[in-house]
Design an enzyme around this catalytic site. Structure first.
Site, PDB file in Angstrom:
ATOM      1  N   GLU A 132     -24.078 -11.173 -26.724  1.00  0.00           N
ATOM      2  CA  GLU A 132     -24.974 -11.038 -25.575  1.00  0.00           C
ATOM      3  C   GLU A 132     -26.355 -10.491 -25.919  1.00  0.00           C
ATOM      4  OE1 GLU A 132     -24.277 -12.054 -22.451  1.00  0.00           O
ATOM      5  OE2 GLU A 132     -22.414 -12.881 -23.277  1.00  0.00           O
ATOM      6  N   SER A 157      22.399   2.416  24.345  1.00  0.00           N
ATOM      7  CA  SER A 157      23.152   3.675  24.301  1.00  0.00           C
ATOM      8  C   SER A 157      22.651   4.646  23.248  1.00  0.00           C
ATOM      9  CB  SER A 157      24.639   3.380  24.062  1.00  0.00           C
ATOM     10  OG  SER A 157      25.187   2.699  25.168  1.00  0.00           O
TER      11      SER A 157
END
Length: 850
Positions: A86, A465
């Protein structure tokens, strides 16, 4: 000489003009330039990670995958690979490289295209941090000025470290640390030269040069990187020759999730977003939850197995799709696998295609191209589904169920493969520590990929219940005892609003006459609960439920409340049961124990309010006004006046509550004490009887005693009208768990099944709490309590034990007796007197015992 003189003057003028132009341009765009000083304290975007209580990664959220590394953690060869590729003159320029620009321009001029980039590493850093990706002259000018500024502010090593952590390298990987993990499943220090070169070649075109997209391009780009490293003297000819012949072994590596808990992870994500907004996904938070692998996986396995068992006994709904019909040309393998790869997996269920079938066996291909065999054992369950209440005949051969070309679902059972189907029913499980409210396990559905709706916290379902223990607690606080007699006979009352008789019934419709409250709860007698409700008053009962944390807006003020017409979430139900298990304290469920920032600093640590039944903490509601009628064990059914109901429901004494929340040390806060500890013990004991019953009768939760083989547990079944919802909730040592099962479509009910002799130990008959929900509760609790010593229920101070007569609830006067618990001062004082027959007073208005 004059020519030279004029030339020099012209050159100086050009230089001055150029310098002035550059300065003027700089002054023009300077206000638009960001402050590069922020790089000194830059915070790289790091995903949020969620961990279990024992430090295992369970989820990761964030658009960018990044694993920050320092420069000294990155191998020198990798640094050199990036510099060579780079910016070979990185250590020689001051942000902008004129030599590089001239070289790139020359190549472009003579070749006709730009094959070399001119941007330095510093320029790329400026672009990545501060500028947009647009390709304009103004952006390029800004990039140059920013690069120069950065070089003045940071050292070369600081620039490199930021760059190598910031650069995008494909597949959501930002920085070399993430790229090493994504492509090779390694940390940067474990990479080979070959792998370093692959990664260093990615910045130019990360989407096309990565080895997952194109291996040929990745190899070519790697070789370019190696050539430049050789040219710069970073590697030897031997290293170059050897490395360029090596294969690239790259695969996509997702974050290393130790185990999955998607519903709870999503709850954490939402909580973090509420606290920190978008930064929750970028600032590297590490969140530690309250769950552990063993417990969470036991919960998920219990829910999935139970849902699959329910689904199997109701029959096979047929193949998911038909890829090709019998007699048509079969698809080639690539077409089959491409189709299957596009389909999701649901828990243990994998998509498959039937490639051959005969009466004894079918062969199915999976998405990876492998094949599995399905014998009669794996398809025997697949009776045709006709409705939720009807199934067809048991298949006699494999081809009764499977044909070539069908797209089906399969799952592995032991060493064999079974036919499966994506269930339409769904389920949820919540398990918390009753002492402090920590969520131990949470399952919001069969599979998160199938449905992200969290039924554990978002589904308001009628509880049936499951509500009875709370209502019986209210009744006992009003004056009833576990020995109070209530008449178990049918009820018929005119309902003016409905214009018809209201006739609540037991399920099954069996009646026993006068029975004790303990038996009424243990056998889940509906008419007994209705009588207790009428005795204490509907409004009183409805308001009392709020003590357990149930929202007032979800509680109906009608007698149907006795049968569970209120709607709560499984989390709310579990929290309520924790009150009965921990001595009467309302703990708050919580699931985040600690939050750390990206530096490991603790920025939040949970400090839950805990239960302390042995502490002298008053009930925040004060004393409930007792009803003289209810304290009399020998009266007929009564209806308490509305005025008496209202005055007998005390409101929380907030000042007293606040004082009670601070321990003697001043360090530990206590949860609100909402029912007194002796009362909590009584209902906890009654829940134990729901599982173990008494001589002569069996509790509705009896399967838990058989499955867990321990007696320190208690629970309660719950089934709503038409079996649209089924529940089982209860406790064990240090754990409270609630399980729900039902359809998201409220129009459907759980139905019933007929027994099939081909299926071993199959549940049959009407679905309900004991058959549909309890198997998951039993399986989970058995796993969680494995190795936990049994802890007998020990009465707290304020409880006395009295020998009572089973038939009357009075003091025993013969052999038909049992020991019963009472809050001191509420025990019976009269001896039992046995009379022949049972008298039910009827003056034309159905008057009964309670």
């Amino acid at each position: 000489m004059k020519f030279v003189k004029y030339f020099l003057i012209l050159a100086v003028c050009c230089i001055l003009l150029g310098a002035g132009s550059i300065y003027g341009l700089y002054r023009y765009i300077e206000p638009q330039l960001p402050d590069v000083a922020t790089l000194k304290d830059v915070r790289l975007q790091i995903p949020m990670q969620i961990y279990s209580a024992d430090g295992e990664l369970i989820a990761q959220y964030g658009e960018k995958r990044r694993i920050p590394v320092t420069l000294d953690q990155i191998p020198p060869e990798m640094v050199k690979a990036f510099i060579a590729t780079e910016d070979s003159r990185f250590y020689e320029h001051h942000g902008v490289d004129p030599v590089g620009i001239f070289r790139a321009a020359s190549v472009a001029l003579f070749s006709g295209h730009a094959s070399q980039g001119a941007s330095t590493i510093t320029q790329q850093l400026a672009r990545n941090f501060f500028l947009s990706p647009e390709r304009t002259l103004m952006r390029k000018i800004k990039e140059v000025f920013l690069a120069i500024r950065i070089e003045q502010l940071l050292t070369k090593d600081e620039i490199l470290e930021l760059y190598l952590n910031k650069i995008y390298l494909g597949y959501r990987a930002y920085g070399v640390g993430a790229a090493a993990q994504v492509y090779f499943g390694k940390t940067v220090d474990q990479l080979t030269l070959n792998e370093m070169a692959v990664i260093a070649g990615l910045p130019k075109a990360p989407s096309t040069f990565n080895p997952l997209y194109s291996m040929d391009r990745a190899v070519a780009r790697r070789n370019v990187v190696l050539s430049r490293m050789l040219d710069e003297g970073y590697i030897t000819q031997q290293q170059f020759d050897q490395t360029r012949t090596e294969a690239i072994n790259a695969n996509y590596h997702a974050p290393e999730i130790a185990f999955s808990a998607p519903y709870l992870s999503e709850m954490v994500r939402q909580e973090m977003y509420n606290r920190y907004g978008e930064s929750a996904y970028e600032d590297g938070y590490r969140i530690y939850t309250t769950i552990t692998r063993k417990v969470q996986q036991a919960a998920q396995q219990a829910v999935r197995n139970n849902v699959l068992d329910y689904d199997m006994r109701h029959g096979y709904r047929g193949p998911a799709n038909v890829l090709w019909k019998v007699g048509e040309s079969a698809w080639d393998n690539n077409k089959i696998t491409d189709t299957l790869k596009a389909l999701p997996t649901y828990g243990p269920l994998l998509p498959a295609a039937v490639t051959s079938a005969n009466p004894q066996q079918a062969t199915a291909m999976l998405a990876d191209g492998s094949t599995v065999a399905l014998s009669m054992e794996g398809v025997r369950w697949a009776r045709p589904y006709r409705s939720d209440t009807q199934q067809g005949p048991t298949p006699r051969k494999v081809t009764d169920v499977l044909q070539t070309g069908q797209q089906i679902w399969v799952r592995q059972v032991g060493d064999a493969w079974w036919l499966a189907q994506v269930p339409e029913v769904n389920s949820a499980l919540v398990s918390i520590n009753p002492q402090n409210g920590a969520v131990m396990a949470l399952v919001g559905g069969f599979d998160f990929n199938q449905s992200k709706f969290n039924r554990a916290t978002q589904a308001l379902r009628q509880v049936g219940s499951n509500i009875k223990p709370f209502l019986y607690t209210a009744a006992m606080d009003k004056g009833l005892t576990l020995a109070s007699m209530l008449n178990d006979v049918p009820i018929s009352r005119w309902d003016a609003s409905a214009g018809s008789d209201w006739q609540p019934k037991n399920s099954p419709p069996q009646y026993a006459g006068p029975i004790r409250l303990r038996q009424g709860l243990g056998q889940s007698k509906n008419v007994v609960m209705v009588r207790a409700m009428r005795a204490m008053g509907v409004d009183y009962a409805a308001e009392y439920l709020q003590r357990f944390g149930f929202p007032a807006q979800n509680i109906v003020h009608t007698e149907s409340l006795a049968l569970g017409s209120a709607s709560f979430t499984p989390m709310q139900v579990a929290r309520g049961y924790a009150v009965m298990a921990n001595g009467g304290f309302l703990v708050d469920p919580w699931f985040i124990s600690k939050i750390e920032n990206d530096q490991g600093g603790v920025i939040f640590e949970a400090k839950p309010k805990v239960a302390c039944p042995e502490c002298d903490i008053p009930v925040i509601y004060g004393d409930t006004q007792k009803s003289n009628v209810l304290e009399n064990n020998d009266v007929e059914d009564v209806a308490i006046s509305r005025e008496q109901q209202n005055v007998s429901v005390p409101m929380p004494q907030l000042e007293q509550a606040n004082q009670a929340l601070v321990a003697k040390t001043g360090a530990q806060e206590y949860a609100p004490h909402v029912i007194n500890t002796p009362l909590a013990f009584l209902i906890k004991s009654a829940l134990n009887t729901n599982i173990f019953g008494e001589p002569g009768w069996q509790g509705t939760g009896w399967r838990a005693g058989r499955d867990l083989q321990r007696r320190d547990i208690g629970g309660k079944t719950g089934t709503t009208n038409s079996s649209k919802d089924a529940w089982f909730s209860g406790y064990g040592p240090g754990v409270v768990t609630s399980v729900w099962i039902g359809f998201d479509d409220h129009r459907r009910n759980l139905g019933h099944t007929t027994a099939s002799g081909a299926i071993k130990d199959q549940i049959s008959g009407y679905e309900g709490g004991a058959k549909s929900a309890q198997p998951a509760w039993d399986a989970y609790m058995k796993a969680v309590l494995e190795g936990v010593p049994e802890q007998p229920l020990t009465p707290p101070p304020g409880i006395v034990t009295v020998n009572i007569d089973r038939s009357t609830g009075q003091l025993a006067n013969g052999g038909n007796s049992r020991e019963e618990y009472f809050i001191e001062g509420t025990q019976p004082t009269q001896q039992a007197v046995h009379e022949v027959g049972t008298t039910i007073i009827d003056n034309g208005e159905a008057q009964e015992l309670f």
